[in-house]
Design an enzyme around this catalytic site. Structure first.
Site, PDB file in Angstrom:
ATOM      1  N   GLY A   7     -11.676  17.393  -7.411  1.00  0.00           N
ATOM      2  CA  GLY A   7     -12.225  16.032  -7.357  1.00  0.00           C
ATOM      3  C   GLY A   7     -12.942  15.722  -6.051  1.00  0.00           C
ATOM      4  N   ILE A   8     -12.360  16.103  -4.937  1.00  0.00           N
ATOM      5  CA  ILE A   8     -13.058  15.906  -3.658  1.00  0.00           C
ATOM      6  C   ILE A   8     -13.991  17.092  -3.414  1.00  0.00           C
ATOM      7  CG2 ILE A   8     -12.784  15.684  -1.140  1.00  0.00           C
ATOM      8  CD1 ILE A   8     -10.134  14.285  -1.574  1.00  0.00           C
ATOM      9  N   ALA A  42      -7.941  22.922  -0.545  1.00  0.00           N
ATOM     10  CA  ALA A  42      -7.029  23.106  -1.689  1.00  0.00           C
ATOM     11  C   ALA A  42      -5.681  22.465  -1.390  1.00  0.00           C
ATOM     12  CB  ALA A  42      -6.849  24.594  -1.967  1.00  0.00           C
ATOM     13  N   GLY A  43      -5.184  21.679  -2.312  1.00  0.00           N
ATOM     14  CA  GLY A  43      -3.891  21.035  -2.079  1.00  0.00           C
ATOM     15  C   GLY A  43      -3.282  20.542  -3.375  1.00  0.00           C
ATOM     16  N   THR A  75       0.247  18.027  -5.082  1.00  0.00           N
ATOM     17  CA  THR A  75       1.407  17.142  -4.861  1.00  0.00           C
ATOM     18  C   THR A  75       2.519  17.543  -5.830  1.00  0.00           C
ATOM     19  OG1 THR A  75       0.506  15.556  -6.454  1.00  0.00           O
ATOM     20  CG2 THR A  75       0.111  15.094  -4.122  1.00  0.00           C
ATOM     21  N   ASP A 134       5.406  15.033  -6.169  1.00  0.00           N
ATOM     22  CA  ASP A 134       6.072  13.849  -5.623  1.00  0.00           C
ATOM     23  C   ASP A 134       7.469  13.643  -6.205  1.00  0.00           C
ATOM     24  OD1 ASP A 134       3.711  13.430  -4.278  1.00  0.00           O
ATOM     25  OD2 ASP A 134       3.133  11.624  -5.384  1.00  0.00           O
ATOM     26  N   PHE A 161       6.438   7.102   0.300  1.00  0.00           N
ATOM     27  CA  PHE A 161       7.540   7.244  -0.661  1.00  0.00           C
ATOM     28  C   PHE A 161       7.282   8.464  -1.547  1.00  0.00           C
ATOM     29  CE2 PHE A 161       7.722   2.779   0.367  1.00  0.00           C
ATOM     30  CZ  PHE A 161       9.049   2.402   0.222  1.00  0.00           C
ATOM     31  N   TYR A 194       4.784  16.608   0.890  1.00  0.00           N
ATOM     32  CA  TYR A 194       3.327  16.456   1.084  1.00  0.00           C
ATOM     33  C   TYR A 194       3.027  15.913   2.484  1.00  0.00           C
ATOM     34  CZ  TYR A 194      -1.460  14.955  -0.185  1.00  0.00           C
ATOM     35  OH  TYR A 194      -2.821  14.762  -0.252  1.00  0.00           O
TER      36      TYR A 194
HETATM   37  N1  CAA Z   1       5.914   1.171  -1.989  1.00  0.00           N
HETATM   38  C1  CAA Z   1       7.034   0.403  -2.126  1.00  0.00           C
HETATM   39  N2  CAA Z   1       8.074   0.742  -2.899  1.00  0.00           N
HETATM   40  C2  CAA Z   1       7.999   1.900  -3.574  1.00  0.00           C
HETATM   41  C3  CAA Z   1       6.892   2.756  -3.470  1.00  0.00           C
HETATM   42  C4  CAA Z   1       5.834   2.348  -2.642  1.00  0.00           C
HETATM   43  N3  CAA Z   1       4.719   3.101  -2.483  1.00  0.00           N
HETATM   44  N4  CAA Z   1       7.107   3.863  -4.230  1.00  0.00           N
HETATM   45  C5  CAA Z   1       8.318   3.680  -4.809  1.00  0.00           C
HETATM   46  N5  CAA Z   1       8.844   2.502  -4.416  1.00  0.00           N
HETATM   47  C6  CAA Z   1      10.108   1.900  -4.821  1.00  0.00           C
HETATM   48  C7  CAA Z   1       9.989   1.398  -6.273  1.00  0.00           C
HETATM   49  O1  CAA Z   1       9.352   0.116  -6.313  1.00  0.00           O
HETATM   50  C8  CAA Z   1      11.428   1.350  -6.710  1.00  0.00           C
HETATM   51  O2  CAA Z   1      12.063   0.199  -6.197  1.00  0.00           O
HETATM   52  P1  CAA Z   1      13.318  -0.446  -6.973  1.00  0.00           P
HETATM   53  O3  CAA Z   1      14.390   0.608  -6.992  1.00  0.00           O
HETATM   54  O4  CAA Z   1      13.646  -1.632  -6.139  1.00  0.00           O
HETATM   55  O5  CAA Z   1      12.803  -0.787  -8.316  1.00  0.00           O
HETATM   56  C9  CAA Z   1      12.025   2.566  -5.989  1.00  0.00           C
HETATM   57  O6  CAA Z   1      11.123   2.885  -4.907  1.00  0.00           O
HETATM   58  C10 CAA Z   1      12.109   3.759  -6.930  1.00  0.00           C
HETATM   59  O7  CAA Z   1      10.822   3.988  -7.472  1.00  0.00           O
HETATM   60  P2  CAA Z   1      10.627   4.650  -8.903  1.00  0.00           P
HETATM   61  O8  CAA Z   1      11.416   3.903  -9.950  1.00  0.00           O
HETATM   62  O9  CAA Z   1       9.160   4.844  -9.155  1.00  0.00           O
HETATM   63  O10 CAA Z   1      11.382   6.037  -8.675  1.00  0.00           O
HETATM   64  P3  CAA Z   1      11.013   7.450  -9.175  1.00  0.00           P
HETATM   65  O11 CAA Z   1      12.046   8.370  -8.656  1.00  0.00           O
HETATM   66  O12 CAA Z   1      10.725   7.463 -10.632  1.00  0.00           O
HETATM   67  O13 CAA Z   1       9.594   7.802  -8.459  1.00  0.00           O
HETATM   68  C11 CAA Z   1       8.068   8.080  -6.649  1.00  0.00           C
HETATM   69  C12 CAA Z   1       9.460   7.653  -7.069  1.00  0.00           C
HETATM   70  C13 CAA Z   1       7.872   9.574  -6.936  1.00  0.00           C
HETATM   71  C14 CAA Z   1       7.931   7.803  -5.177  1.00  0.00           C
HETATM   72  C15 CAA Z   1       7.003   7.316  -7.479  1.00  0.00           C
HETATM   73  O14 CAA Z   1       7.201   5.927  -7.282  1.00  0.00           O
HETATM   74  C16 CAA Z   1       5.605   7.660  -7.092  1.00  0.00           C
HETATM   75  O15 CAA Z   1       5.011   8.593  -7.637  1.00  0.00           O
HETATM   76  N6  CAA Z   1       5.007   6.944  -6.121  1.00  0.00           N
HETATM   77  C17 CAA Z   1       3.682   7.230  -5.637  1.00  0.00           C
HETATM   78  C18 CAA Z   1       3.733   8.254  -4.523  1.00  0.00           C
HETATM   79  C19 CAA Z   1       2.344   8.414  -3.955  1.00  0.00           C
HETATM   80  O16 CAA Z   1       1.772   7.512  -3.355  1.00  0.00           O
HETATM   81  N7  CAA Z   1       1.749   9.607  -4.125  1.00  0.00           N
HETATM   82  C20 CAA Z   1       0.441   9.831  -3.646  1.00  0.00           C
HETATM   83  C21 CAA Z   1      -0.246  10.794  -4.573  1.00  0.00           C
HETATM   84  S1  CAA Z   1      -1.982  10.928  -4.229  1.00  0.00           S
HETATM   85  C22 CAA Z   1      -2.019  11.775  -2.804  1.00  0.00           C
HETATM   86  O17 CAA Z   1      -1.057  12.265  -2.279  1.00  0.00           O
HETATM   87  C23 CAA Z   1      -3.371  11.918  -2.201  1.00  0.00           C
HETATM   88  C24 CAA Z   1      -3.381  11.424  -0.797  1.00  0.00           C
HETATM   89  O18 CAA Z   1      -3.472  12.241   0.116  1.00  0.00           O
HETATM   90  C25 CAA Z   1      -3.349   9.983  -0.533  1.00  0.00           C
END
Ligand code: CAA
Length: 248
Positions: free
Chosen positions: A14-15, A90-91, A93, A95, A149, A154
Site C-alpha cells: 500500500g505504501i 516491508a512490515g 502487524t 496486534d 494499544f 510492533y
Molecule cells: N485507545 C483507547 N482504548 C483502547 C484502544 C485505543 N487505541 N485500543 C483498545 N482500547 C481499549 C478498548 O476500548 C477496550 O476498553 P474496555 O475494556 O473499557 O471496553 C480495551 O482496550 C480492550 O479492547 P478490545 O475489546 O478491542 O480488546 P481486544 O483484545 O479484542 O483487542 C486491540 C485489542 C488488539 C488493541 C484492538 O483494540 C486493536 O486492534 N486496536 C488497534 C491497534 C492499532 O492501532 N493498530 C495499528 C495497526 S496499523 C499500523 O500499525 C500502521 C502504523 O504504523 C500506524
C-alpha cells in the site's frame, strides 16, 4: 534523471506502490522485493505500473531470512547494478494485548520488521561505502515513537529501527552513506483497513488533520531523503503524521 538504482522492500504494498512510482518518476531504476511473486500477482502489478509509464523490477525475498537476502542482493546487483538507495519498507502487524500475545506473534513482527533491516542493509552497505554514496531510508511508525494499544511487538520493532538508523548514520557519514527514518502516522492501506471500524474511528479522532495519510504523502518524503542533495540529512527521523504526535 538520476539513473541510480533504488531497492524497495515490500514495494508492491500500500505504501510501497506509490514509493516505487515516485522513485521511478524521479529517474531511479527501481526494484521491489516480494515474498511470493505468484501469490502476490506481481506480474499484474508490474504490468499495471508499466501501463502508467513506470518500469519496476522485482525479486523474491523473505526479508526475515538472512540467506534469502544474500541471494536477493546477488540477483538485484547482477540484473540491475549496484544499489544506491535502499528503502526498508516491508512490515507486518500481529496486534494483541501483551497479556494475550503468543510468542510467535512477537517473533514474527520482530523478524519481519526489525531483523529484516539488518538482513537487507547488511548486503548493500559495504558497496555503498566503497562507492562513496548510499541512501538508506527506514520506514518506521508513529507507534514506534508513542507506543500503541495492542502493539508491544510492533512498537518495539519500529522504535528499534530508529536506533539502527542513528548508529548507521554515524558509521556512514564520512563515506557518503546516509541513514534516516520516516515515521508515518496512520496511512490509508490494507494494514489500517484491518483495524475494527470503531477503533479506527477513535484513532482518526485523535489526529489533528482529521484524516489518515495518503500513501503518496509518505512517498514524497522518501524520495526527498533519497536525493543526492539530501547528503547532510543523516540520522534524522521525519514524522509524517498529520500532527498526531509532535515532538522536538
Ligand atoms: N485507545 C483507547 N482504548 C483502547 C484502544 C485505543 N487505541 N485500543 C483498545 N482500547 C481499549 C478498548 O476500548 C477496550 O476498553 P474496555 O475494556 O473499557 O471496553 C480495551 O482496550 C480492550 O479492547 P478490545 O475489546 O478491542 O480488546 P481486544 O483484545 O479484542 O483487542 C486491540 C485489542 C488488539 C488493541 C484492538 O483494540 C486493536 O486492534 N486496536 C488497534 C491497534 C492499532 O492501532 N493498530 C495499528 C495497526 S496499523 C499500523 O500499525 C500502521 C502504523 O504504523 C500506524
Amino acid at each position: 534523471m538520476t539513473g541510480r538504482v533504488a531497492l524497495v522492500t515490500g514495494g508492491n504494498g500500500g505504501i510501497g506502490t506509490p514509493v516505487c512510482i515516485a522513485l521511478a518518476s524521479a529517474g531511479y531504476r527501481v526494484v521491489t522485493t516480494c515474498m511470493d511473486a505468484e501469490a502476490e500477482n506481481i506480474t499484474d502489478w508490474q504490468a499495471q505500473l508499466r501501463k502508467e509509464g513506470h518500469e519496476v523490477g522485482y525479486v523474491e525475498c523473505n526479508v526475515a531470512d538472512y540467506e534469502s537476502c544474500q541471494r536477493m542482493a546477488a540477483e538485484v546487483e547482477r540484473e540491475h547494478g549496484p544499489v544506491d538507495v535502499l528503502v526498508n519498507l516491508a512490515g507486518i502487524t500481529r496486534d494483541g494485548f501483551l497479556h494475550k500475545m503468543a510468542a510467535e506473534d512477537w517473533s514474527a513482527v520482530i523478524k519481519v520488521n526489525l531483523d529484516s533491516v539488518f538482513n537487507v542493509t547488511r548486503q548493500f552497505v559495504t558497496g555503498m561505502r566503497e562507492r562513496g554514496f548510499g541512501r538508506i531510508v527506514n520506514v518506521s511508525s508513529v507507534n514506534g515513537q508513542t507506543g500503541q494499544f495492542g502493539q508491544s511487538n510492533y512498537s518495539a520493532s519500529k522504535a528499534g529501527m530508529h536506533g539502527f538508523t542513528m548508529a548507521l548514520a554515524k558509521e556512514g557519514a564520512r563515506k557518503g552513506v546516509t541513514a534516516n527514518t520516516v515515521s508515518p502516522g496512520y496511512v490509508e492501506t490494507s494494514m489500517t483497513a484491518a483495524i475494527a471500524d470503531e477503533v479506527r474511528q477513535q484513532i482518526i479522532a485523535q489526529v489533528p488533520a482529521g484524516r489518515m495519510a495518503k500513501p503518496e504523502e509518505i512517498a514524497r518524503v522518501i524520495v526527498f531523503l533519497a536525493a543526492d542533495e539530501s547528503a547532510y540529512i543523516n540520522g534524522a527521523n521525519i514524522p509524517v503524521n498529520g500532527a498526531q504526535f509532535c515532538s522536538f
